[in-house]
Design an enzyme around this catalytic site. Structure first.
Site, PDB file in Angstrom:
ATOM      1  N   CYS A  29       0.833  -1.198   0.000  1.00 30.89           N
ATOM      2  CA  CYS A  29       0.000   0.000   0.000  1.00 30.89           C
ATOM      3  C   CYS A  29       0.867   1.246   0.000  1.00 30.89           C
ATOM      4  O   CYS A  29       2.080   1.168   0.023  1.00 30.89           O
ATOM      5  CB  CYS A  29      -0.848  -0.004   1.249  1.00 30.89           C
ATOM      6  SG  CYS A  29       0.210  -0.003   2.696  1.00 30.89           S
ATOM      7  N   CYS A  32       3.319   1.531   2.975  1.00 33.24           N
ATOM      8  CA  CYS A  32       4.594   0.843   2.840  1.00 33.24           C
ATOM      9  C   CYS A  32       5.547   1.677   1.984  1.00 33.24           C
ATOM     10  O   CYS A  32       6.724   1.816   2.291  1.00 33.24           O
ATOM     11  CB  CYS A  32       4.405  -0.510   2.164  1.00 33.24           C
ATOM     12  SG  CYS A  32       3.143  -1.516   2.919  1.00 33.24           S
ATOM     13  N   ASP A 437       2.762 -34.712 -11.384  1.00 36.02           N
ATOM     14  CA  ASP A 437       3.918 -35.349 -10.788  1.00 36.02           C
ATOM     15  C   ASP A 437       3.568 -35.517  -9.317  1.00 36.02           C
ATOM     16  O   ASP A 437       2.697 -34.823  -8.805  1.00 36.02           O
ATOM     17  CB  ASP A 437       5.129 -34.426 -10.975  1.00 36.02           C
ATOM     18  CG  ASP A 437       6.319 -34.899 -10.192  1.00 36.02           C
ATOM     19  OD1 ASP A 437       6.611 -36.088 -10.245  1.00 36.02           O
ATOM     20  OD2 ASP A 437       6.953 -34.060  -9.531  1.00 36.02           O
ATOM     21  N   ASP A 625      10.784 -33.677 -14.649  1.00 36.58           N
ATOM     22  CA  ASP A 625       9.502 -33.338 -15.281  1.00 36.58           C
ATOM     23  C   ASP A 625       9.673 -32.371 -16.443  1.00 36.58           C
ATOM     24  O   ASP A 625       8.745 -32.178 -17.216  1.00 36.58           O
ATOM     25  CB  ASP A 625       8.565 -32.667 -14.265  1.00 36.58           C
ATOM     26  CG  ASP A 625       8.205 -33.590 -13.136  1.00 36.58           C
ATOM     27  OD1 ASP A 625       7.975 -34.770 -13.412  1.00 36.58           O
ATOM     28  OD2 ASP A 625       8.182 -33.129 -11.979  1.00 36.58           O
TER      29      ASP A 625
END
Lengths: 729, 59
Positions: A29, A32, A437, A625
C-alpha cells in the site's frame, strides 16, 4: 556466519554514485511506499529511493564511499521489509525499447486520428450541405499532411512485420493491413488531387490507432510477465557459500557464482549449482531432480545437480554451471524433442489470421473485377475495392484476443498465478486430461509431520532442539519442520539408534521406535500413515511417535475434485517407487497412476496421450519433469520447482496450495469463451459491413463508425469478464 | 472563411503540444508505475515522515 557480498548487483554511475534494484516482499500500500522512501531518505548516505508499487521494486541510489550495498538491505530490514537485490536482465532492454516505440507510435496515431477527425467531421457535414469544393480540397490536403507522416511512423510495426512474414514466404494479419493502409492512402491522395468528395485519411489513421492499442496490450502483458518472473527469481534469494583460494567463505548471490568456483554445501542446505564433488561424502535427497524420495549416497568425483538437498555431510563442489543449470545429456535431448512437439500448436489469433487474409484479399479482388465487369471506370472500381479492404481491416480481430488476455492475466495474478506465455490460456482451456507429478507437486517439497496431533505444543521446542543436533536425514527433516535452532546441550548420539540427553528420569530420547520403547504407539501410527517414516520420542513416561513424510499440498484433494468436475481425467506420473505413490493416489482417489518413470518415460506417456487425441495439462516441478512440461499441451509448475521446470512451464503458481491449478483452468476457460465471442462478433460485424462496402455504399463516415464501434464492443466484452470475476472472489 | 487559416494551425499546434507532453511524460518515466502514482498523490510530503505511519491509517 560468512559475510554477505552483494556487489554484483550494484551499478556504478559517475561521481561515486551507486545504484541497486531490489525486489521487496510485502509492499502492499501507500503506507509501505512512504515508510520505505521516507525511512531510507533519513539515511544521509542515501541519495534517493523510489518505490515502484506496480512491480514491487525499489531502486536506491547512494554515495558509494559511505555505504556498502549490504547495508541498504539491512536498512530495509530495519524498516520491516525483506528486500532481495537483483540484476535487471539485459535481454529485457530490447523488449522495453520495443514497448516504448509502440507507445510512442500509439501517441502519434492518437494525436493524428483526433486531428484528422476534426477535419473529416467538417467535410462529412459539408458534403451533405453545401461545402465549397476549394475548402473541401484544403481540408483533404491538411488531412493528408497529417496522415502521411503518421502512417509512415505509426505504421512501421505492421509494415516491418508484414515484410518479415512475406520474406519468410508466409502471410500474417499484417499483410492485409499493410496493403489496405498503403492502397487507401494512395487512393485518397489521388482522390484529393482530382477534387473528389471522399478521402480515407481518417479511416487509415484510426485503423492504425486501434491496431496499435491491441499490439501495445499484447506487449504490455509480456513485459509484465517478464518483470514478475524477474521478481520471483530474486525472491527465491538463492545464495551459495563460495570458498576463496585462501579458505575464507563468502555468502554470494547465485548470480555472482561463476563456473570453476568452489562452493561449500553444508548439511541441510539445498544445492543450487551443478558441479562435481571435490571433497566430502554425504547423502542427497534428489527428489526434486528424479522424483525418487529415498536418499542417495554421494562422494568425491560424483556429479551433483541444482535442486538436490544435502542431508548428512558437508560437501565442497566445483561449479560447472550456476543459475541456469546444466542438464543431464538425457534431459537435454528430451527437451529438444519435447519443444518440437509443442511448436505444432497454432494460436487462436494466428488461426483467425490464416483464414482472414485470403478471404479478404479474394473479396477485395473480386469486388474490383466485378465492378469493372459491371462497366465502372477502373479508378472508381479500385476505390470500392479499397473500401472493402479498410472496412474488413481487423480492428476488432486485433483487439479481440490481447484485451481478453490482459484482463485474464491480471485476474490470475491476483490469485498468485503468473502467466508466462500469452497463448497458455487458450491451451489450458482446451486441456482434457490433467497429469500430476507426485513429489513436490501433489506433495510439499519438504517432508513434514503427518500427525501433528501426536506432538504437544509445549514439547515442540525440546524435540526440535534435540533433532537439530543430529545429522540423520530424518532428524534433520524434523528439525526443519519444527524450525528449531540446534541446542547447546550435551547430546549423545548412538549411531543407527538415536539421540539422548540428560540422565535418569530426566533423560530424553529421540530416535528409532525400539530405542525409545514406543512399539505400541508406533503400531497405531504406522496403521494410519503407511509409507511414512517413523521417529519416536521419550521423556520419562511420555512417549510419542511422529510420522514423517511428504504431506499433500493444501487443497490438493479439492483441486483434484474440481478438475474432475470440470471434466478432466486425472493421472499421476511419478519417478518415485510404486509403494510411495500408491498411498497418495489412494488418498486423492486417483486410479490412473504410473510410477518409477524415467524422464523419457514421462514424455513417451504424454506423447501417447496426445496421440490418443488428448490435450494434456501437465503439472510438475522436478528436473525430471522438465521434458514432460515442455512437451505437454499446457503446463503448470509451482514456484518451488527447479529452474529448468519453471522455464519449461507456461504458468507458475506461488504459495503452497494446489488450488491455483483449478482456478487457472476456470479463468482460462472463461477467457477462451470470451475470445471466441469476440472473434464471433468480429465475423458478424464483417458479415454486415462487407456487403455494404462491396455495394459501394460505404463512405468514410460509415467506415469510421463501424471501426470504432466494433473495437469498443470487443474491448467492453473483455472488461466485462473482469467485473464478473471480481464479484465471485 | 479566412479564419480557418488561423484556427487550424492553432488546433494542430495545441494537439502537437499535447503529443509533446505525452512524449515528455514517457521519457521521464511517469508510466513506469501506474499503481504507485495513484497513492503518491495522497502523501503529505511536507509533513515529517514517521516510519510505518501509513499502516494504521490504511484500514
Amino acid at each position: 556466519m560468512a559475510a554477505q557480498d552483494l556487489s554484483v548487483f550494484v551499478r556504478h554511475r559517475d561521481g561515486g554514485v551507486a545504484s541497486m534494484e531490489l525486489a521487496v516482499d510485502g509492499i502492499r500500500c501507500a503506507g509501505c511506499m512512504q515508510a520505505i522512501e521516507g525511512g531510507l531518505a533519513r539515511e544521509p548516505a542515501i541519495l534517493g529511493a523510489r518505490v515502484n508499487l506496480a512491480l514491487k521494486r525499489v531502486s536506491v541510489e547512494w554515495r558509494e564511499a559511505l555505504l556498502r550495498p549490504e547495508a541498504v538491505v539491512e536498512k530495509l530490514a530495519a524498516l520491516g521489509f525483506k528486500a532481495y537485490p537483483f540484476a535487471p536482465e539485459r535481454q529485457e532492454d530490447g523488449a522495453a525499447a520495443e514497448e516504448r516505440h509502440l507507445l510512442r507510435a500509439l501517441g502519434v496515431a492518437g494525436f493524428a486520428s483526433m486531428n484528422i477527425m476534426l477535419l473529416s467531421v467538417a467535410v462529412w457535414s459539408g458534403n451533405s450541405g453545401d461545402i465549397d469544393p476549394t475548402t473541401r480540397d484544403f481540408f483533404h490536403w491538411l488531412s493528408a499532411l497529417i496522415a502521411l507522416p503518421t502512417a509512415a511512423y505509426a505504421g512501421r510495426p505492421f509494415f516491418e512485420s508484414a515484410l518479415r512474414a512475406l520474406k519468410a514466404g508466409a502471410v500474417n494479419m499484417d499483410v492485409p493491413i499493410t496493403i489496405g493502409v498503403v492502397l487507401a492512402l494512395m487512393m485518397s491522395v489521388a482522390e484529393t488531387w482530382n477534387h473528389g468528395r471522399h478521402a480515407y485519411f481518417d479511416g487509415v489513421v484510426m485503423l492504425l490507432f486501434f491496431l496499435l492499442i491491441g499490439r501495445y496490450l499484447d506487449q504490455l502483458m509480456r513485459r509484465r510477465t517478464r518483470d514478475l518472473a524477474g521478481n520471483l527469481a530474486a525472491l527465491k534469494a538463492e545464495t551459495a557459500t563460495r570458498l576463496a583460494a585462501d579458505g575464507s567463505a563468502t555468502v554470494m548471490p547465485i548470480a555472482a557464482i561463476a563456473p570453476g568456483d568452489l562452493v561449500l554445501v553444508r548439511p541441510g542446505e539445498r544445492i543450487c549449482v551443478d558441479g562435481i564433488v571435490e571433497t566430502g561424502r554425504s547423502e542427497l535427497d534428489q527428489s526434486l531432480v528424479t522424483g525418487e524420495t529415498a536418499p542417495v549416497v554421494i562422494g568425491q568425483g560424483e556429479r551433483v545437480h541444482a535442486g538436490t538437498l544435502n542431508l548428512t555431510g558437508a560437501l565442497t563442489v566445483r561449479v560447472e554451471a550456476a543459475g541456469q543449470g546444466t542438464l543431464l545429456d538425457e534431459i537435454d535431448r528430451l527437451m529438444d524433442q519435447a519443444v518440437g512437439n509443442r511448436s505444432r500448436y497454432v494460436r487462436l489469433s494466428d488461426r483467425a489470421a490464416r483464414l482472414y487474409a485470403p478471404v479478404v484479399h479474394t473479396l477485395a479482388a473480386s469486388t474490383f473485377l466485378g465492378w469493372l465487369a459491371w462497366g465502372l471506370p477502373w479508378p472508381e472500381a479500385l476505390m470500392i475495392a479499397v473500401t472493402v479492404l479498410i472496412i474488413t481491416c481487423p480492428c476488432a480481430l486485433g483487439l479481440a484476443i490481447p484485451a481478453v488476455q490482459v484482463v485474464a492475466a491480471s485476474s490470475l495474478f491476483k490469485r498468485k498465478t503468473m502467466l508466462k506465455e500469452g497463448d497458455a490460456l487458450e491451451r489450458l482451456a482446451e486441456a482434457d486430461i490433467a497429469v500430476f507429478d507426485k513429489t513436490g507437486t501433489l506433495t510439499l517439497p519438504e517432508p513434514d509431520i503427518l500427525n501433528p496431533e501426536a506432538l504437544p505444543a509445549e514439547r515442540r521446542a525440546e524435540i526440535g532442539a534435540l533433532a537439530a543436533a543430529s545429522g540423520h536425514p530424518l532428524a534433520q527433516a524434523l528439525a526443519r519442520a519444527l524450525g528449531a535452532p540446534p541446542s547447546a546441550g550435551n547430546v549423545h548420539e548412538e549411531r543407527g539408534q538415536g539421540l539422548s540427553v540428560g540422565e535418569g528420569d530426566d533423560e530424553r530420547r529421540l530416535g528409532s521406535v525400539a530405542f525409545c520403547g514406543a512399539q505400541a504407539e508406533a503400531a497405531m501410527v504406522a496403521a494410519l500413515h503407511p509409507g511414512a517414516s517413523l521417529i519416536a520420542y521419550r521423556h520419562g513416561s511420555f512417549r510419542t511417535v511422529l510420522a514423517l513424510g511428504q504431506a499433500l499440498r493444501p487443497q490438493a484433494r479439492e483441486t483434484i475434485a474440481a478438475l474432475r468436475r470440470a471434466g478432466l481425467q486425472v493421472a499421476i506420473l511419478s519417478g518415485d517407487r510404486f509403494e510411495a505413490v500408491a498411498p497418495i493416489a489412494a488418498e486423492l482417489g486417483v486410479t490412473e497412476l504410473h510410477a518409477g518413470l524415467m524422464p523419457g518415460g514421462k514424455l513417451a506417456l504424454l506423447d501417447q496421450m496426445a496421440a490418443d487425441g488428448h490435450k494434456v495439462l501437465m503439472v510438475g516441478d522436478g528436473l525430471n519433469d522438465a521434458p514432460a512440461l515442455a512437451g505437454a499441451h499446457v503446463s503448470l509448475s509451482p514456484v518451488s520447482a527447479t529452474h529448468l521446470a519453471q522455464a519449461a512451464a507456461d504458468i507458475v503458481f506461488l504459495g503452497e496450495s494446489l488450488a491455483p491449478v483449478a482456478d487457472a483452468l476456470t479463468i482460462a476457460r472463461k477467457a477462451r469463451r470470451l475470445m471466441l465471442q469476440n472473434l464471433a462478433f468480429a465475423v458478424l460485424y464483417n458479415a454486415v459491413a462487407v456487403p455494404i462496402a462491396i455495394a459501394g455504399l460505404a463512405t468514410p463516415l460509415v467506415a469510421a463508425v463501424a471501426m470504432s464501434g466494433s473495437s469498443l464492443v470487443v474491448t467492453l466484452n473483455a472488461l466485462r469478464a473482469r467485473a464478473a470475476r471480481e464479484v465471485r472472489t | 472563411m479566412n479564419i480557418i487559416v488561423i484556427l487550424f494551425p492553432l488546433a494542430l499546434g495545441l494537439g502537437l503540444l499535447g503529443l509533446g507532453a505525452f512524449f515528455w511524460c514517457m521519457r521521464s518515466g511517469q508510466y513506469a508505475d501506474l499503481d504507485g502514482a495513484a497513492w503518491r498523490v495522497l502523501q503529505d510530503d511536507d509533513a515529517p515522515v514517521r516510519p510505518r505511519s501509513g499502516e494504521g491509517e490504511r484500514a
